[in-house]
Design a protein around this motif. Structure first.
Motif, PDB file in Angstrom:
ATOM      1  N   SER A 112      -5.247  -6.758  17.434  1.00 20.60           N
ATOM      2  CA  SER A 112      -3.979  -6.127  17.056  1.00 20.60           C
ATOM      3  C   SER A 112      -4.239  -4.947  16.125  1.00 20.60           C
ATOM      4  O   SER A 112      -5.314  -4.825  15.530  1.00 20.60           O
ATOM      5  CB  SER A 112      -3.070  -7.139  16.357  1.00 20.60           C
ATOM      6  N   ARG A 113      -3.234  -4.107  15.985  1.00 16.18           N
ATOM      7  CA  ARG A 113      -3.354  -2.976  15.063  1.00 16.18           C
ATOM      8  C   ARG A 113      -3.579  -3.473  13.637  1.00 16.18           C
ATOM      9  O   ARG A 113      -4.394  -2.926  12.903  1.00 16.18           O
ATOM     10  CB  ARG A 113      -2.099  -2.111  15.122  1.00 16.18           C
ATOM     11  N   ALA A 114      -2.852  -4.506  13.259  1.00  6.88           N
ATOM     12  CA  ALA A 114      -2.991  -5.047  11.901  1.00  6.88           C
ATOM     13  C   ALA A 114      -4.407  -5.570  11.672  1.00  6.88           C
ATOM     14  O   ALA A 114      -5.001  -5.325  10.612  1.00  6.88           O
ATOM     15  CB  ALA A 114      -1.971  -6.159  11.662  1.00  6.88           C
ATOM     16  N   GLU A 115      -4.963  -6.282  12.648  1.00  5.33           N
ATOM     17  CA  GLU A 115      -6.345  -6.788  12.522  1.00  5.33           C
ATOM     18  C   GLU A 115      -7.326  -5.626  12.429  1.00  5.33           C
ATOM     19  O   GLU A 115      -8.269  -5.656  11.640  1.00  5.33           O
ATOM     20  CB  GLU A 115      -6.704  -7.666  13.721  1.00  5.33           C
ATOM     21  N   PHE A 116      -7.104  -4.611  13.260  1.00  2.00           N
ATOM     22  CA  PHE A 116      -7.977  -3.447  13.249  1.00  2.00           C
ATOM     23  C   PHE A 116      -7.956  -2.767  11.878  1.00  2.00           C
ATOM     24  O   PHE A 116      -9.003  -2.451  11.313  1.00  2.00           O
ATOM     25  CB  PHE A 116      -7.568  -2.448  14.338  1.00  2.00           C
ATOM     26  N   LEU A 117      -6.753  -2.538  11.349  1.00  2.00           N
ATOM     27  CA  LEU A 117      -6.640  -1.891  10.036  1.00  2.00           C
ATOM     28  C   LEU A 117      -7.297  -2.719   8.943  1.00  2.00           C
ATOM     29  O   LEU A 117      -7.871  -2.172   7.995  1.00  2.00           O
ATOM     30  CB  LEU A 117      -5.174  -1.604   9.708  1.00  2.00           C
ATOM     31  N   GLU A 118      -7.242  -4.036   9.085  1.00  4.21           N
ATOM     32  CA  GLU A 118      -7.911  -4.906   8.106  1.00  4.21           C
ATOM     33  C   GLU A 118      -9.432  -4.774   8.227  1.00  4.21           C
ATOM     34  O   GLU A 118     -10.141  -4.704   7.231  1.00  4.21           O
ATOM     35  CB  GLU A 118      -7.472  -6.357   8.290  1.00  4.21           C
ATOM     36  N   LEU A 119      -9.943  -4.735   9.452  1.00  2.83           N
ATOM     37  CA  LEU A 119     -11.390  -4.581   9.660  1.00  2.83           C
ATOM     38  C   LEU A 119     -11.905  -3.280   9.059  1.00  2.83           C
ATOM     39  O   LEU A 119     -12.996  -3.238   8.490  1.00  2.83           O
ATOM     40  CB  LEU A 119     -11.734  -4.584  11.150  1.00  2.83           C
ATOM     41  N   PHE A 120     -11.127  -2.221   9.221  1.00  3.72           N
ATOM     42  CA  PHE A 120     -11.565  -0.903   8.774  1.00  3.72           C
ATOM     43  C   PHE A 120     -10.880  -0.497   7.469  1.00  3.72           C
ATOM     44  O   PHE A 120     -10.759   0.684   7.164  1.00  3.72           O
ATOM     45  CB  PHE A 120     -11.347   0.131   9.886  1.00  3.72           C
ATOM     46  N   ARG A 121     -10.478  -1.519   6.704  1.00  3.88           N
ATOM     47  CA  ARG A 121      -9.810  -1.241   5.436  1.00  3.88           C
ATOM     48  C   ARG A 121     -10.718  -0.397   4.556  1.00  3.88           C
ATOM     49  O   ARG A 121     -11.937  -0.509   4.577  1.00  3.88           O
ATOM     50  CB  ARG A 121      -9.420  -2.534   4.739  1.00  3.88           C
ATOM     51  N   GLY A 122     -10.080   0.465   3.839  1.00  2.00           N
ATOM     52  CA  GLY A 122     -10.781   1.382   2.953  1.00  2.00           C
ATOM     53  C   GLY A 122      -9.778   2.408   2.491  1.00  2.00           C
ATOM     54  O   GLY A 122      -8.565   2.248   2.646  1.00  2.00           O
ATOM     55  N   ASN A 123     -10.271   3.472   1.952  1.00  4.83           N
ATOM     56  CA  ASN A 123      -9.426   4.520   1.434  1.00  4.83           C
ATOM     57  C   ASN A 123      -9.364   5.638   2.477  1.00  4.83           C
ATOM     58  O   ASN A 123     -10.267   6.434   2.583  1.00  4.83           O
ATOM     59  CB  ASN A 123     -10.032   5.025   0.118  1.00  4.83           C
ATOM     60  N   TYR A 124      -8.302   5.652   3.289  1.00  3.68           N
ATOM     61  CA  TYR A 124      -8.154   6.714   4.279  1.00  3.68           C
ATOM     62  C   TYR A 124      -6.793   7.373   4.110  1.00  3.68           C
ATOM     63  O   TYR A 124      -5.819   6.752   3.705  1.00  3.68           O
ATOM     64  CB  TYR A 124      -8.345   6.214   5.710  1.00  3.68           C
ATOM     65  N   ALA A 125      -6.746   8.659   4.413  1.00  4.86           N
ATOM     66  CA  ALA A 125      -5.551   9.446   4.155  1.00  4.86           C
ATOM     67  C   ALA A 125      -4.507   9.318   5.261  1.00  4.86           C
ATOM     68  O   ALA A 125      -3.326   9.381   4.991  1.00  4.86           O
ATOM     69  CB  ALA A 125      -5.933  10.916   3.981  1.00  4.86           C
ATOM     70  N   ASP A 126      -4.943   9.136   6.492  1.00  2.00           N
ATOM     71  CA  ASP A 126      -4.004   9.198   7.608  1.00  2.00           C
ATOM     72  C   ASP A 126      -4.160   7.982   8.516  1.00  2.00           C
ATOM     73  O   ASP A 126      -5.122   7.878   9.265  1.00  2.00           O
ATOM     74  CB  ASP A 126      -4.239  10.492   8.396  1.00  2.00           C
ATOM     75  N   GLU A 127      -3.204   7.080   8.430  1.00  2.00           N
ATOM     76  CA  GLU A 127      -3.251   5.867   9.245  1.00  2.00           C
ATOM     77  C   GLU A 127      -3.194   6.184  10.743  1.00  2.00           C
ATOM     78  O   GLU A 127      -3.734   5.453  11.558  1.00  2.00           O
ATOM     79  CB  GLU A 127      -2.096   4.938   8.864  1.00  2.00           C
ATOM     80  N   ARG A 128      -2.576   7.302  11.106  1.00  2.00           N
ATOM     81  CA  ARG A 128      -2.486   7.668  12.533  1.00  2.00           C
ATOM     82  C   ARG A 128      -3.868   7.843  13.155  1.00  2.00           C
ATOM     83  O   ARG A 128      -4.088   7.449  14.295  1.00  2.00           O
ATOM     84  CB  ARG A 128      -1.660   8.940  12.722  1.00  2.00           C
ATOM     85  N   ILE A 129      -4.794   8.416  12.402  1.00  2.00           N
ATOM     86  CA  ILE A 129      -6.162   8.590  12.910  1.00  2.00           C
ATOM     87  C   ILE A 129      -6.821   7.232  13.087  1.00  2.00           C
ATOM     88  O   ILE A 129      -7.519   6.989  14.070  1.00  2.00           O
ATOM     89  CB  ILE A 129      -7.001   9.485  11.974  1.00  2.00           C
ATOM     90  N   MET A 130      -6.594   6.320  12.153  1.00  2.00           N
ATOM     91  CA  MET A 130      -7.152   4.971  12.283  1.00  2.00           C
ATOM     92  C   MET A 130      -6.569   4.276  13.512  1.00  2.00           C
ATOM     93  O   MET A 130      -7.295   3.601  14.249  1.00  2.00           O
ATOM     94  CB  MET A 130      -6.880   4.147  11.027  1.00  2.00           C
ATOM     95  N   LEU A 131      -5.293   4.455  13.753  1.00  2.00           N
ATOM     96  CA  LEU A 131      -4.677   3.822  14.927  1.00  2.00           C
ATOM     97  C   LEU A 131      -5.161   4.464  16.225  1.00  2.00           C
ATOM     98  O   LEU A 131      -5.260   3.788  17.251  1.00  2.00           O
ATOM     99  CB  LEU A 131      -3.151   3.861  14.812  1.00  2.00           C
ATOM    100  N   TRP A 132      -5.512   5.739  16.179  1.00  2.00           N
ATOM    101  CA  TRP A 132      -6.102   6.368  17.360  1.00  2.00           C
ATOM    102  C   TRP A 132      -7.486   5.766  17.624  1.00  2.00           C
ATOM    103  O   TRP A 132      -7.858   5.523  18.763  1.00  2.00           O
ATOM    104  CB  TRP A 132      -6.186   7.885  17.186  1.00  2.00           C
ATOM    105  N   ARG A 133      -8.228   5.464  16.589  1.00  2.00           N
ATOM    106  CA  ARG A 133      -9.520   4.784  16.761  1.00  2.00           C
ATOM    107  C   ARG A 133      -9.319   3.414  17.408  1.00  2.00           C
ATOM    108  O   ARG A 133     -10.090   3.016  18.281  1.00  2.00           O
ATOM    109  CB  ARG A 133     -10.226   4.636  15.411  1.00  2.00           C
ATOM    110  N   HIS A 134      -8.300   2.713  16.969  1.00  2.00           N
ATOM    111  CA  HIS A 134      -7.968   1.415  17.567  1.00  2.00           C
ATOM    112  C   HIS A 134      -7.749   1.587  19.070  1.00  2.00           C
ATOM    113  O   HIS A 134      -8.289   0.822  19.880  1.00  2.00           O
ATOM    114  CB  HIS A 134      -6.710   0.844  16.884  1.00  2.00           C
ATOM    115  N   GLU A 135      -7.002   2.596  19.440  1.00  2.00           N
ATOM    116  CA  GLU A 135      -6.725   2.849  20.863  1.00  2.00           C
ATOM    117  C   GLU A 135      -7.999   3.244  21.609  1.00  2.00           C
ATOM    118  O   GLU A 135      -8.207   2.823  22.754  1.00  2.00           O
ATOM    119  CB  GLU A 135      -5.655   3.932  21.001  1.00  2.00           C
TER     120      GLU A 135
END
Length: 160
Positions: A112-135
């Motif tokens: 899930s997106r939530a699991e992905f964001l937890e795995l890659f938790r850290g200090n990032y400026a733009d969550e949209r880029i992180m969600l693109w990585r998930h995709e």
């Protein structure tokens, strides 16, 4: 060089300096280039190396928010601050070390997106880029599952 020539005139954000490329190629042709050793952290030192490169290469882009100048940061291992692409490697390795099935295409296809964001938790400026990585990881998983029985090694086997 033929691949670069095919792009010439079509690239919008890249400029090719053919004189410098040719000079570098001539210089490199005279050198005794050694295959680099990749046996250092965060890379696995076993048969999972190719898997590590496959999955991390899919998300190895855009780690700095150019508007703010802020770079993605992850602290792992404890006390070690990583920035930029090294943060992504550190977060991936942190997930590996925690026992997450990061080399399993089925995992990336279903995370899930939530699991992905937890795995890659850290200090990032733009969550949209992180969600693109998930995709990106999900799409790679779909292709791997559809054509290669979910295994990176099968890409190499099928290529001959």
């Amino acid at each position: 060089m033929q691949n670069i020539l095919a792009l010439n005139g079509h690239a919008t954000h890249v400029k090719f300096d053919f004189e410098r490329i040719s000079g570098l190629a001539k210089e490199m042709a005279l050198q005794d280039l050694k295959i680099p050793a990749w046996n250092f952290w965060p890379f696995p030192e076993d048969e999972k190396f190719a898997d590590f490169i496959f999955w991390t290469s899919a998300i190895n882009f855009c780690f700095t928010d150019f508007a703010s100048g802020k770079s993605y940061e992850v602290e792992y291992p404890r006390g070690t601050k990583n920035r930029g692409a090294n943060s992504m490697f550190a977060a991936f390795r942190r997930a590996m070390d925690a026992g997450v099935s990061v080399f399993d295409a089925r995992y990336w296809n279903s995370v899930s997106r939530a699991e992905f964001l937890e795995l890659f938790r850290g200090n990032y400026a733009d969550e949209r880029i992180m969600l693109w990585r998930h995709e990106c990881l999900r799409r790679n998983a779909v292709v791997l599952l559809r054509y290669y029985d979910g295994k990176v090694e099968n890409i190499f086997k099928k290529s001959g």
